[in-house]
Write an enzyme that holds these catalytic residues in place. Sequence first.
Site, PDB file in Angstrom:
ATOM      1  N   ASP A 251      -6.754 -13.473  10.511  1.00 45.60           N
ATOM      2  CA  ASP A 251      -6.755 -14.615   9.599  1.00 45.60           C
ATOM      3  C   ASP A 251      -5.449 -15.418   9.651  1.00 45.60           C
ATOM      4  O   ASP A 251      -4.835 -15.692   8.622  1.00 45.60           O
ATOM      5  CB  ASP A 251      -7.009 -14.068   8.180  1.00 45.60           C
ATOM      6  CG  ASP A 251      -7.166 -15.166   7.153  1.00 45.60           C
ATOM      7  OD1 ASP A 251      -7.695 -16.230   7.492  1.00 45.60           O
ATOM      8  OD2 ASP A 251      -6.726 -14.953   6.002  1.00 45.60           O
ATOM      9  N   GLU A 490      -5.428  -3.411   9.031  1.00 42.62           N
ATOM     10  CA  GLU A 490      -6.883  -3.438   8.915  1.00 42.62           C
ATOM     11  C   GLU A 490      -7.629  -3.123  10.208  1.00 42.62           C
ATOM     12  O   GLU A 490      -8.487  -3.893  10.662  1.00 42.62           O
ATOM     13  CB  GLU A 490      -7.345  -4.783   8.342  1.00 42.62           C
ATOM     14  CG  GLU A 490      -6.737  -5.059   6.988  1.00 42.62           C
ATOM     15  CD  GLU A 490      -7.500  -6.064   6.139  1.00 42.62           C
ATOM     16  OE1 GLU A 490      -8.407  -6.718   6.678  1.00 42.62           O
ATOM     17  OE2 GLU A 490      -7.198  -6.162   4.942  1.00 42.62           O
ATOM     18  N   TYR A 543      -8.953  -6.387  -2.240  1.00 41.24           N
ATOM     19  CA  TYR A 543      -9.208  -7.725  -2.797  1.00 41.24           C
ATOM     20  C   TYR A 543     -10.297  -7.691  -3.865  1.00 41.24           C
ATOM     21  O   TYR A 543     -11.254  -8.461  -3.806  1.00 41.24           O
ATOM     22  CB  TYR A 543      -9.566  -8.688  -1.670  1.00 41.24           C
ATOM     23  CG  TYR A 543      -8.348  -9.060  -0.851  1.00 41.24           C
ATOM     24  CD1 TYR A 543      -7.558 -10.142  -1.214  1.00 41.24           C
ATOM     25  CD2 TYR A 543      -7.961  -8.297   0.246  1.00 41.24           C
ATOM     26  CE1 TYR A 543      -6.421 -10.478  -0.492  1.00 41.24           C
ATOM     27  CE2 TYR A 543      -6.826  -8.619   0.974  1.00 41.24           C
ATOM     28  CZ  TYR A 543      -6.066  -9.714   0.602  1.00 41.24           C
ATOM     29  OH  TYR A 543      -4.926 -10.036   1.307  1.00 41.24           O
ATOM     30  N   GLU A 579      -1.830  -5.248   0.096  1.00 43.22           N
ATOM     31  CA  GLU A 579      -2.326  -6.618  -0.071  1.00 43.22           C
ATOM     32  C   GLU A 579      -3.268  -6.654  -1.260  1.00 43.22           C
ATOM     33  O   GLU A 579      -4.133  -5.779  -1.403  1.00 43.22           O
ATOM     34  CB  GLU A 579      -3.122  -7.096   1.161  1.00 43.22           C
ATOM     35  CG  GLU A 579      -2.298  -7.421   2.365  1.00 43.22           C
ATOM     36  CD  GLU A 579      -3.129  -7.989   3.523  1.00 43.22           C
ATOM     37  OE1 GLU A 579      -4.224  -8.540   3.283  1.00 43.22           O
ATOM     38  OE2 GLU A 579      -2.659  -7.864   4.667  1.00 43.22           O
TER      39      GLU A 579
HETATM   40  C1  GCB Z   1      -6.559  -9.367   4.712  1.00 44.67           C
HETATM   41  C2  GCB Z   1      -5.752  -9.514   5.928  1.00 44.67           C
HETATM   42  C3  GCB Z   1      -4.927 -10.789   5.935  1.00 44.67           C
HETATM   43  C4  GCB Z   1      -5.765 -11.933   5.404  1.00 44.67           C
HETATM   44  C5  GCB Z   1      -6.187 -11.619   3.997  1.00 44.67           C
HETATM   45  C6  GCB Z   1      -7.062 -12.723   3.413  1.00 44.67           C
HETATM   46  O1  GCB Z   1      -6.982  -8.313   4.351  1.00 44.67           O
HETATM   47  O2  GCB Z   1      -4.922  -8.417   6.161  1.00 44.67           O
HETATM   48  O3  GCB Z   1      -4.512 -11.040   7.238  1.00 44.67           O
HETATM   49  O4  GCB Z   1      -5.084 -13.142   5.453  1.00 44.67           O
HETATM   50  O5  GCB Z   1      -6.938 -10.437   3.994  1.00 44.67           O
HETATM   51  O6  GCB Z   1      -6.539 -13.628   2.798  1.00 44.67           O
HETATM   52  O7  GCB Z   1      -8.268 -12.681   3.632  1.00 44.67           O
END
Ligand code: GCB
Length: 688
Positions: A251, A490, A543, A579
């Site tokens: 990403d 990841e 997330y 994250e």
């Molecule tokens: C993640 C990734 C990161 C992305 C992020 C996102 O898990 O590690 O590279 O930018 O999610 O914002 O989706």
Amino acid sequence: MKLFIVIFFCLVYQLKYLCNSVEASFPSVLINGVEHETFPISRGDETRILREDARIPKTRRNKELPPAQYTWGGLYPRDTATREVKSLDGIWNFRLSPKDDPDKGFREEWYSAPLASSGDVIAMAVPSSYNDVTQDKDLRDHVGWAWYDTFFMTPRRWLEDGERVLVRLGSVHYSCVVYVNGVAITAHEGGHLPVLADVTLAVKPADQANLLTVAVNNVLTNETIPQGEIQYKTDETMYPPGYFIQYYDFDFFNYAGIHRPVLLYSTPQSYIDDITVVTDATGVLNFTIDYVAAAGVTDLSCSVDVFDANMSSVAHADACQGTITISNPQLWWPYLMDPKPGYLYTLRASIKAADGSLVDQYPIRVGLRALSWGATGISLNGKPLYIRGCGKHEDSDIRGKGFDPALVVKDFSLLKWLGANAFRTSHYPYAEEIMDQADAEGIMVIDESPAVNLRTFDETLASRHSEVMRELVRRDKNRPAVISWSLANEPRSYQAAATSYFAEVSAVTKLADPTRPVTSALSQDFNSDNAAPSLDVIWVNRYYSWYSDTGHLELVQQQVVTDLTRWYNKYNKPVGVSEYGADAVPGLHMDPAYTWSEEYQMQLFLGNFAAFDELRGSSVVFMGEMFWNFADFMTQQGTGRAGGNKKGVFTRSRQPKPTSFLVRDRYLNLASGKQSPQESCRWFKSTP
Ligand code: GCB
């Protein structure tokens, strides 16, 4: 004292190459008595640059391959009593090889004369990504080879003194071939790590200009790190013949070019090749100096001087390997853990000839500190660490991933404003100049490899990945700020093959550096992941209420606590969140909070804060929190991204979103030891 003598293999081999091209047979190189594989790009065929995909023409023939040369990038070029550095940064000439004819530059030998003599060129900034510096879509989205060149002069005294002459490129993404005066000197695979070319035999007399040409390739395949895939669109009713795209699923934008400073420098023929320092918290400093003796030179000896921050001498030893004890040591502490964070000594290594005359000298910055980890967490100098950090990117407007010292200063200023004590070099090693700053400011670093979103696991990739880890460790091993190596971000580690893959890459990394824990930022479920057994500490990216249960902020706290507790109970290793976050379009307000609004991002952070505090108060060994992301950053185009990823707490131009104030409040409270650091944000907790 252990004397390390290297047979001047590379030089000899290079000489051979200059006389005549060598067919592909690449012997290993003896360095300090250890056999190293020759240059990874030269494993017998040329396909590691543009791989097996037959639809992409072969770009280099075996006979054109540069000589086998083992390089780990070398010590960062510095001016010393015995070395001199010239910057080659500036505006170079540049041309793309046509996307449908990637071979053209090699076929027409664009490296044999200035690029401007074989066609049109444009101006290109070095260092910078090439993608965003013009209005040209083809340049932004280019896939394949790009060519750079410039001229340089070699200082007369270097040649008169018979010095080695080297060119070092801090990073070229993804792979490159470096030519001087039309001769391929070296090649390197892998962005984000330095490329070193010994050009001693290729440079002209001092009064003649030398042509430096760099061919850069940004193609990612299943065998590159990171991985990608060239996908052909074969339905000719819908696509032009031969149409292909570069697919990748990480990403961030696959910026390409010469990303970091290009330095021309000299060293004596016998030179310091590497320095290794391991310290503790009592002032004990173990050191090893590796040097290379020029052919026929024997009887070199080493010495070491240590200076404090005022450059007053505090210790001296006459040895290539040994132990020094510094009295009244000033320890290296992270930001906000001590009034004087980031205290650095200078260790100056020297090698001397039998008559005592100085042959080579090289200084490194050293922090005295002891790092330990285990079932109870991570500690520094005997004190438990709690990580208050974030994930970042090397990313900015116009420059892409190009190094920019103003941006470095701004980012460290903002990190400290936030009260952060750490960041992860998501998702690749950062510039050495950034790492220097982390050492000096006391900002801890989880140093990550470029292995982002690994999709497959096999022996070929494991050995490439291992090579990258060895290069990374060798570059950053002396840095007090580095508290952990992150193998990957990841990975699709639910695959069975991930078990042995991570066992191998982790073992290689631990062998290269047993003094730091090995980790990865994981995204699989605790039950399906196969990487964690090979890691010392476990970080997970989560997330909740963004990619799952979107809009249900009321679930964040419960889900984060449940999830992290499961990981901890399964492995009994320290766990943390590497994250969490939500996209927020700057200026988009919606109350009650609604996805993509600034309020939603704030609420999601508050939910996570509450979970972290619950975990900290539980039996889980919770080692820290790292939000995603420090600043908005560019990604490839897609329906889920509005002008890039907006999960920054700062905009891409480093202006604050409201969430940054919540983080600052929490991190400063955490640093001062408050038990409920999020309490001061309570007025904002309107929902749920
Ligand atoms: C993640 C990734 C990161 C992305 C992020 C996102 O898990 O590690 O590279 O930018 O999610 O914002 O989706």
